[in-house]
Design a protein around this motif. Structure first.
Motif, PDB file in Angstrom:
ATOM      1  N   GLU A  15      70.492  90.388  35.485  1.00 30.31           N
ATOM      2  CA  GLU A  15      70.047  89.910  33.800  1.00 30.31           C
ATOM      3  C   GLU A  15      68.883  89.099  33.589  1.00 30.31           C
ATOM      4  OE1 GLU A  15      70.139  91.374  29.959  1.00 30.31           O
ATOM      5  OE2 GLU A  15      71.609  91.932  31.384  1.00 30.31           O
ATOM      6  N   TYR A  16      69.063  87.824  34.264  1.00 27.14           N
ATOM      7  CA  TYR A  16      68.083  86.884  34.130  1.00 27.14           C
ATOM      8  C   TYR A  16      66.999  86.406  35.269  1.00 27.14           C
ATOM      9  CZ  TYR A  16      70.933  86.187  30.111  1.00 27.14           C
ATOM     10  OH  TYR A  16      71.769  86.506  28.913  1.00 27.14           O
ATOM     11  N   ASN A  17      67.195  87.446  36.345  1.00 27.36           N
ATOM     12  CA  ASN A  17      66.161  87.172  37.522  1.00 27.36           C
ATOM     13  C   ASN A  17      66.742  85.810  38.244  1.00 27.36           C
ATOM     14  OD1 ASN A  17      64.803  89.514  37.187  1.00 27.36           O
ATOM     15  ND2 ASN A  17      63.377  88.785  35.954  1.00 27.36           N
ATOM     16  N   LEU A  18      67.937  85.612  38.693  1.00 30.22           N
ATOM     17  CA  LEU A  18      68.392  84.441  39.203  1.00 30.22           C
ATOM     18  C   LEU A  18      68.287  84.680  40.557  1.00 30.22           C
ATOM     19  CD1 LEU A  18      71.358  83.216  36.776  1.00 30.22           C
ATOM     20  CD2 LEU A  18      68.923  82.857  36.470  1.00 30.22           C
ATOM     21  N   VAL A  19      67.127  85.096  41.265  1.00 30.56           N
ATOM     22  CA  VAL A  19      67.151  85.210  42.581  1.00 30.56           C
ATOM     23  C   VAL A  19      65.795  84.488  43.249  1.00 30.56           C
ATOM     24  CG1 VAL A  19      67.986  87.636  42.308  1.00 30.56           C
ATOM     25  CG2 VAL A  19      65.753  87.417  42.195  1.00 30.56           C
ATOM     26  N   CYS A  20      65.755  84.615  44.594  1.00 30.77           N
ATOM     27  CA  CYS A  20      64.665  84.000  45.361  1.00 30.77           C
ATOM     28  C   CYS A  20      64.584  82.442  44.852  1.00 30.77           C
ATOM     29  CB  CYS A  20      63.526  84.779  45.155  1.00 30.77           C
ATOM     30  SG  CYS A  20      63.604  86.539  45.561  1.00 30.77           S
ATOM     31  N   GLY A  21      63.447  82.269  44.448  1.00 30.33           N
ATOM     32  CA  GLY A  21      63.216  80.657  44.027  1.00 30.33           C
ATOM     33  C   GLY A  21      64.096  80.330  42.837  1.00 30.33           C
ATOM     34  N   SER A  22      64.929  81.113  42.090  1.00 29.66           N
ATOM     35  CA  SER A  22      65.417  80.867  40.946  1.00 29.66           C
ATOM     36  C   SER A  22      66.940  80.933  41.229  1.00 29.66           C
ATOM     37  CB  SER A  22      65.276  81.578  39.608  1.00 29.66           C
ATOM     38  OG  SER A  22      63.720  81.753  39.349  1.00 29.66           O
TER      39      SER A  22
ATOM     40  N   ASN B  32      68.150  85.219  26.142  1.00 31.85           N
ATOM     41  CA  ASN B  32      67.612  84.578  27.245  1.00 31.85           C
ATOM     42  C   ASN B  32      68.417  83.542  28.196  1.00 31.85           C
ATOM     43  OD1 ASN B  32      67.234  81.823  26.053  1.00 31.85           O
ATOM     44  ND2 ASN B  32      65.643  83.108  24.694  1.00 31.85           N
ATOM     45  N   PHE B  33      68.089  83.160  29.182  1.00 32.00           N
ATOM     46  CA  PHE B  33      68.959  82.441  30.036  1.00 32.00           C
ATOM     47  C   PHE B  33      69.129  80.778  29.218  1.00 32.00           C
ATOM     48  CE2 PHE B  33      69.729  79.665  33.925  1.00 32.00           C
ATOM     49  CZ  PHE B  33      71.122  80.409  34.226  1.00 32.00           C
ATOM     50  N   THR B  34      68.159  80.398  28.560  1.00 32.10           N
ATOM     51  CA  THR B  34      68.186  79.006  27.817  1.00 32.10           C
ATOM     52  C   THR B  34      69.555  79.153  26.916  1.00 32.10           C
ATOM     53  OG1 THR B  34      65.858  78.692  28.210  1.00 32.10           O
ATOM     54  CG2 THR B  34      67.253  77.415  26.430  1.00 32.10           C
ATOM     55  N   VAL B  35      69.443  80.257  25.941  1.00 34.09           N
ATOM     56  CA  VAL B  35      70.497  80.362  25.212  1.00 34.09           C
ATOM     57  C   VAL B  35      71.957  80.503  25.881  1.00 34.09           C
ATOM     58  CG1 VAL B  35      71.474  81.877  23.168  1.00 34.09           C
ATOM     59  CG2 VAL B  35      68.976  81.360  23.346  1.00 34.09           C
ATOM     60  N   PHE B  36      71.820  81.559  26.752  1.00 36.22           N
ATOM     61  CA  PHE B  36      73.131  81.676  27.901  1.00 36.22           C
ATOM     62  C   PHE B  36      73.661  80.042  28.089  1.00 36.22           C
ATOM     63  CE2 PHE B  36      75.002  81.852  31.730  1.00 36.22           C
ATOM     64  CZ  PHE B  36      76.266  83.065  31.812  1.00 36.22           C
ATOM     65  N   LEU B  37      72.666  79.156  28.520  1.00 35.55           N
ATOM     66  CA  LEU B  37      73.242  77.940  29.011  1.00 35.55           C
ATOM     67  C   LEU B  37      73.917  77.084  27.858  1.00 35.55           C
ATOM     68  CD1 LEU B  37      70.490  76.847  31.673  1.00 35.55           C
ATOM     69  CD2 LEU B  37      72.898  77.642  32.311  1.00 35.55           C
ATOM     70  N   ILE B  38      73.106  77.020  26.840  1.00 36.08           N
ATOM     71  CA  ILE B  38      73.581  76.299  25.825  1.00 36.08           C
ATOM     72  C   ILE B  38      74.878  76.857  25.144  1.00 36.08           C
ATOM     73  CG2 ILE B  38      73.196  76.016  23.209  1.00 36.08           C
ATOM     74  CD1 ILE B  38      70.241  76.093  23.854  1.00 36.08           C
ATOM     75  N   PHE B  39      75.398  78.094  25.133  1.00 39.39           N
ATOM     76  CA  PHE B  39      76.545  78.248  24.538  1.00 39.39           C
ATOM     77  C   PHE B  39      77.508  78.582  25.644  1.00 39.39           C
ATOM     78  CE2 PHE B  39      73.879  79.509  20.897  1.00 39.39           C
ATOM     79  CZ  PHE B  39      74.602  79.442  19.969  1.00 39.39           C
ATOM     80  N   ARG B  40      77.038  78.414  26.839  1.00 34.46           N
ATOM     81  CA  ARG B  40      78.145  78.290  28.043  1.00 34.46           C
ATOM     82  C   ARG B  40      78.578  77.059  28.031  1.00 34.46           C
ATOM     83  NH1 ARG B  40      80.530  81.138  31.864  1.00 34.46           N
ATOM     84  NH2 ARG B  40      80.670  80.337  34.124  1.00 34.46           N
ATOM     85  N   PHE B  41      77.922  75.997  27.874  1.00 35.64           N
ATOM     86  CA  PHE B  41      78.183  74.562  27.664  1.00 35.64           C
ATOM     87  C   PHE B  41      79.079  74.377  26.610  1.00 35.64           C
ATOM     88  CE2 PHE B  41      77.429  70.692  25.273  1.00 35.64           C
ATOM     89  CZ  PHE B  41      77.838  69.737  26.408  1.00 35.64           C
ATOM     90  N   LEU B  42      78.899  75.051  25.360  1.00 39.10           N
ATOM     91  CA  LEU B  42      79.833  74.809  24.311  1.00 39.10           C
ATOM     92  C   LEU B  42      80.964  75.602  24.659  1.00 39.10           C
ATOM     93  CD1 LEU B  42      77.314  75.452  21.369  1.00 39.10           C
ATOM     94  CD2 LEU B  42      78.402  73.163  22.122  1.00 39.10           C
ATOM     95  N   GLN B  43      80.997  76.571  25.275  1.00 39.69           N
ATOM     96  CA  GLN B  43      82.345  77.373  25.573  1.00 39.69           C
ATOM     97  C   GLN B  43      82.977  76.322  26.414  1.00 39.69           C
ATOM     98  OE1 GLN B  43      81.852  81.236  27.467  1.00 39.69           O
ATOM     99  NE2 GLN B  43      83.774  81.998  26.524  1.00 39.69           N
ATOM    100  N   GLY B  44      82.392  75.759  27.249  1.00 35.88           N
ATOM    101  CA  GLY B  44      83.149  74.876  28.139  1.00 35.88           C
ATOM    102  C   GLY B  44      83.835  73.803  27.321  1.00 35.88           C
TER     103      GLY B  44
END
Length: 525
Positions: free
Chosen positions: A138-145, A199-211
């Motif tokens: 979904e967010y291209n978390l491959v190779c260098g990412s 996008n991945f930034t929004v994903f990280l923000i709300f995954r943090f809040l979910q934690g």
């Protein structure tokens, strides 16, 4: 005036009322385990992907190619000519425009043999056979990412850490059940937003809040369960871990039946809204009410408990002794004010850190070792059930210290042996690794129990939250430690886990203070 423990004994220390509340709150362990281990399935590596050449989309549409045909024209020549390249992180350094032939798109580069076509690193335009199967595609978390997948789990654990401090403090100040319900609402809302993050930034923000909110649900439900039963019944703190294990066993079934990561995310988040119904069936902790000098409310709850348990409170139980402990807002200084409290706090912090680092590392390792991920994950969860049963059988007979030490020794030795077993006997490798998982699970659950026993009511929720924050620190480190070291050698993380466990064992042997707090002693009320 009678003390609270005297009234609770009269009303029933673990009667029908406590069993009902216990069963309801234990469901939180299932949903929390979903959140805790979900990255294994949300972040599955895609089976087949490649880097798309600029202009390939337009050419493919003009020529009517299928994805397989486009892959054959672009990646297959690269793999045949440049055998060191798989076409996943590199692409041919060409651009396809309207002049390119559909029959032979590489014919225009006749000055180069197939093996000498120029290459360049891929930074975008990856193509996936299953584009929405995981957050990786979904967010291209491959190779260098690829390291960003590690970051997503570290961010979740950072949320756990923030939740331990903020919501642990809030639960001691404003009440257990209020913070529990607000946390359940927060987990559900943030989980939905994570599923549809643009996008991945929004994903990280709300995954943090979910934690953050997820830690609030787990810690407060755990404390409520241990505070509504008698001191002799607090072994229920171990039983609640069984429901966490059940969640670990259920999760691979959900992931197997739901084909997309968004569906998995919704399936593990939406059940949290059902816990809001507990507002009408789960009362505030009467122990906490007494520490806030709300004796009348506590007595009313005790009458309700007695009624549901088929008991009758004596007429002279018109008041309950208000806690003689000074009512104040808890702080870190309260946890290190006396030598005994300081010793216990520091020991528990280290025990939390090592247990969490090894446990979470072993869980996430299942996602990278190959094999049938769903079946292996289920089996690894099922092996945790005997851990709780072994603790229930032994802990009141031989105390906390010996089971804790033995479980760490077993976990460390199993990790070391697993690392050096040959790959051609997978059944033996899996069996030994399973013993390691059993050992570290026992250590983890004993730390949970001891932590609630060593703090008084006024500090219990804050103390458990603070000490378990080292568990979250271990969780932040675990994904980077696992995935980056595994890139060097798949079994290297197991060697590190062995060293961590060995340090705990050394402390047990040479530092009597380390294990003194694990001796069986009368817990706080």
């Amino acid at each position: 005036m009678p003390s609270f423990d005297e009234v609770l004994k009269e009303a029933g220390e673990f009667g029908r009322f406590q069993k009902r509340v216990f069963f309801l709150l234990c469901q939180t362990g299932i949903t929390f385990s979903f959140l805790f281990a979900s990255v294994v399935f949300l972040g599955q590596a895609p089976d087949d992907y490649w880097c798309r050449i600029p202009g390939a989309a337009e050419l493919s549409e003009r020529c009517g190619w299928t994805l397989e045909e486009e892959q054959n024209f672009t990646v297959l020549p690269l793999r045949l000519g440049n055998r060191s390249s798989s076409g996943e992180c590199e692409r041919l350094d060409v651009v396809w425009d309207a002049s390119i032939s559909c029959a032979s798109p590489l014919a225009g580069y006749g000055n180069h043999s197939t093996g000498n076509l120029p290459l360049t690193l891929c930074h975008e335009n990856w193509m996936y056979k299953q584009p929405h199967s995981s957050i990786v595609s979904e967010y291209n978390l491959v190779c260098g990412s690829a390291w960003m997948l590690d970051l997503s789990q570290a961010i979740l654990n950072l949320g756990f850490l923030a939740g331990a401090f903020t919501l642990g403090y809030a639960a001691d100040r404003y009440g257990r059940i209020l913070i529990y319900l607000l946390s359940c609402l927060g987990v559900g809302i943030c989980g939905i937003i994570v599923a549809f993050a643009p996008n991945f930034t929004v994903f990280l923000i709300f995954r943090f809040l979910q934690g953050v909110f997820g830690k609030g649900t787990w810690m407060t439900c755990y404390v409520i369960v241990t505070e509504i039963v008698g001191s002799d019944q607090r072994i229920v703190g171990i039983v609640i871990q069984i429901f966490f294990t059940l969640g670990i066993m259920i999760l691979p079934g959900i992931a197997y039946l739901v084909p997309t990561w968004q569906g998995i995310q919704l399936a593990i988040s939406l059940p949290n809204f059902l816990f809001l119904l507990y507002y009408w069936v789960v009362p505030e902790s009467p122990r906490w009410l007494l520490t806030r000098k709300k004796g009348e409310k506590a007595l009313k709850i005790m009458h309700s408990i007695a009624k549901h348990n088929g008991k009758y409170l004596s007429p002279h139980y018109s008041e309950i002794t208000v806690s003689s402990e000074e009512v104040s807002n808890p702080s870190f200084l309260d946890l290190v004010r006396t030598p005994r409290m300081r010793r216990n706090t520091l020991i528990l912090m280290y025990a939390w850190f090592t247990s969490a680092l090894i446990y979470q590392g072993l869980v996430m390792r299942l996602g990278i070792v190959g094999g049938n991920l769903y079946l292996d994950f289920f089996i690894s969860g099922a092996v945790e059930l005997p851990a709780a049963l072994l603790i229930l059988v032994t802990i009141d007979r031989i105390g906390r210290r010996l089971p804790f030490a033995i479980s760490n020794i077993v976990a460390g030795i199993a990790c070391l042996i697993t690392a050096f077993l040959p790959e051609d006997i997978p059944w033996l490798k899996t069996t030994v690794a399973t013993l390691g998982r059993l050992g570290i699970t026992m250590a983890f659950e004993i730390v949970y129990l001891v932590n609630t026993e060593l703090y008084p009511t006024t500090l219990r929720n804050f103390g458990v939250s603070l000490c378990s924050s080292l568990c979250d620190l271990g969780g932040i480190i675990a994904p980077f430690l696992l995935f980056r070291l595994a890139a060097i050698w798949l079994e290297l993380p197991l060697i590190i886990f062995k060293l961590k466990s060995a340090w705990v064992t050394w402390l047990k042997k040479h530092k009597r203070n380390y294990v003194r707090c694990f001796k069986t002693e009368k817990p706080y009320s």
